[in-house]
Design a protein around this motif. Structure first.
Motif, mmCIF file in Angstrom:
data_model
loop_
_atom_site.group_PDB
_atom_site.id
_atom_site.type_symbol
_atom_site.label_atom_id
_atom_site.label_comp_id
_atom_site.label_asym_id
_atom_site.label_seq_id
_atom_site.Cartn_x
_atom_site.Cartn_y
_atom_site.Cartn_z
ATOM 1 N N LYS A 242 0.914 -1.322 0.021
ATOM 2 C CA LYS A 242 0.024 -0.159 0.152
ATOM 3 C C LYS A 242 0.821 1.313 -0.069
ATOM 4 O O LYS A 242 1.581 1.498 0.764
ATOM 5 C CB LYS A 242 -0.780 -0.023 1.248
ATOM 6 N N ILE B 36 -1.071 6.436 7.478
ATOM 7 C CA ILE B 36 -0.234 5.469 8.418
ATOM 8 C C ILE B 36 -0.886 4.514 9.326
ATOM 9 O O ILE B 36 -0.581 3.495 9.551
ATOM 10 C CB ILE B 36 0.696 6.577 8.865
ATOM 11 N N SER B 37 -1.885 5.302 10.097
ATOM 12 C CA SER B 37 -2.407 4.472 11.270
ATOM 13 C C SER B 37 -3.625 3.560 10.847
ATOM 14 O O SER B 37 -3.696 2.471 11.343
ATOM 15 C CB SER B 37 -2.889 5.549 12.143
ATOM 16 N N SER B 38 -4.375 3.992 9.926
ATOM 17 C CA SER B 38 -5.443 3.315 9.617
ATOM 18 C C SER B 38 -5.142 2.189 8.210
ATOM 19 O O SER B 38 -5.677 1.074 8.332
ATOM 20 C CB SER B 38 -6.713 4.074 9.269
ATOM 21 N N GLU B 39 -4.618 2.919 7.370
ATOM 22 C CA GLU B 39 -4.473 2.206 6.243
ATOM 23 C C GLU B 39 -2.988 1.276 6.070
ATOM 24 O O GLU B 39 -2.983 0.487 5.349
ATOM 25 C CB GLU B 39 -4.450 3.111 4.696
ATOM 26 N N GLY B 40 -2.201 1.573 6.752
ATOM 27 C CA GLY B 40 -1.057 1.068 6.969
ATOM 28 C C GLY B 40 -0.088 1.148 5.771
ATOM 29 O O GLY B 40 0.688 -0.149 5.215
ATOM 30 N N VAL C 177 3.150 1.950 3.355
ATOM 31 C CA VAL C 177 4.599 1.698 3.654
ATOM 32 C C VAL C 177 5.419 3.079 2.804
ATOM 33 O O VAL C 177 6.572 2.962 3.053
ATOM 34 C CB VAL C 177 5.194 0.316 3.032
ATOM 35 N N SER D 52 6.992 8.335 12.085
ATOM 36 C CA SER D 52 6.535 6.735 11.951
ATOM 37 C C SER D 52 7.577 6.052 11.021
ATOM 38 O O SER D 52 7.371 5.168 10.795
ATOM 39 C CB SER D 52 5.146 6.726 11.712
ATOM 40 N N ILE E 123 8.225 6.465 7.854
ATOM 41 C CA ILE E 123 7.296 6.177 6.705
ATOM 42 C C ILE E 123 8.182 7.229 5.606
ATOM 43 O O ILE E 123 7.971 8.593 5.618
ATOM 44 C CB ILE E 123 6.075 6.433 6.700
#
Length: 233
Positions: A24, A84-88, A90, A111, A113
């Motif tokens: 993702k 970042i938090s919900s969809e994950g 990269v 994070s 990312i």
């Protein structure tokens, strides 16, 4: 023997497909709002690239998750956090304008990312950042090139500079232009600040005409730049 080879290849292929993952990638772009045209054209390019190569060499598929930041700083922060938090995701692409891209980088860096900025040009965006990069020229380079071209090639010696005080893009580009133009021997005869969202530039146009420069340098986003150009005719 040939049948065994084909069978082995088929088994290997099926095994690869079975272990393939979905990767993702987030995209934070202005699909609505004042600078929506930037986001719409940029994301069309992202979609084309994804269509041309939807999978990696190992079989993993790439999924692009788009969030509209409406060209707003707060919306940008919310969109980045959600990706970042919900969809994950990269990695993240965006957010085009320098001000909003700085917000994406600020949130994503915490994070770890990676962020790729397609069009954000402010020099400081990637300074002291481990997970941020860009694929475009910086303000210092662009401002220098424009100034040298105007002075050396077009033989223009005086300039008026119109700056959007609300945009780091405009401030950075104007600074680079001014420094190079003056160093080359040019003169800034008028410098005027405006703000994003302004619609009436008649007073500014009048000031520029009174200063009578050889040309105007307008490091503005297109909504303000287009209205300024129409009113300057």
């Amino acid at each position: 023997m040939r049948r065994l080879s084909v069978l082995a290849t088929s088994v290997a292929l099926l095994s690869s497909l079975a272990t393939a993952k979905e990767i993702k990638i987030g995209a934070v772009m202005p699909m609505s709002g004042a600078v929506a045209s930037y986001g719409q054209t940029a994301f069309a390019g992202v979609e084309l690239a994804n269509k041309m190569q939807p999978t990696l060499n190992n079989g993993d598929t790439i999924k692009i998750i788009l969030v509209d930041n409406k060209g707003d700083k707060v919306e940008t922060s919310t969109a980045t956090t959600r990706l970042i938090s919900s969809e994950g995701v990269v990695g993240i692409l965006g957010a085009l304008t320098s001000t909003n891209t700085a917000q994406v980088i600020s949130v994503a860096e915490k994070s770890q990312i990676p962020v790729i900025a397609p069009a954000a040009t402010n020099d400081q965006l990637t300074t002291k950042r481990e997970y941020a990069n860009r694929v475009c020229f910086m303000d210092s380079f662009q401002g220098e090139v424009v100034a040298n071209y105007a002075f050396n090639e077009l033989k223009l010696k005086t300039a008026a500079v119109i700056i959007d005080q609300a945009q780091v893009y405009s401030l950075g580009l104007a600074k680079a232009f001014e420094q190079t133009f003056k160093a080359a021997g040019g003169k800034i005869v008028k410098k005027i600040t405006v703000s994003s969202g302004d619609k009436d530039f008649k007073a500014v146009v009048s000031q520029v005409k009174s200063a009578n420069p050889d040309f105007m340098f307008l490091p503005l986003y297109h909504p303000e730049a287009s209205m300024f150009a129409r009113q300057a005719k």
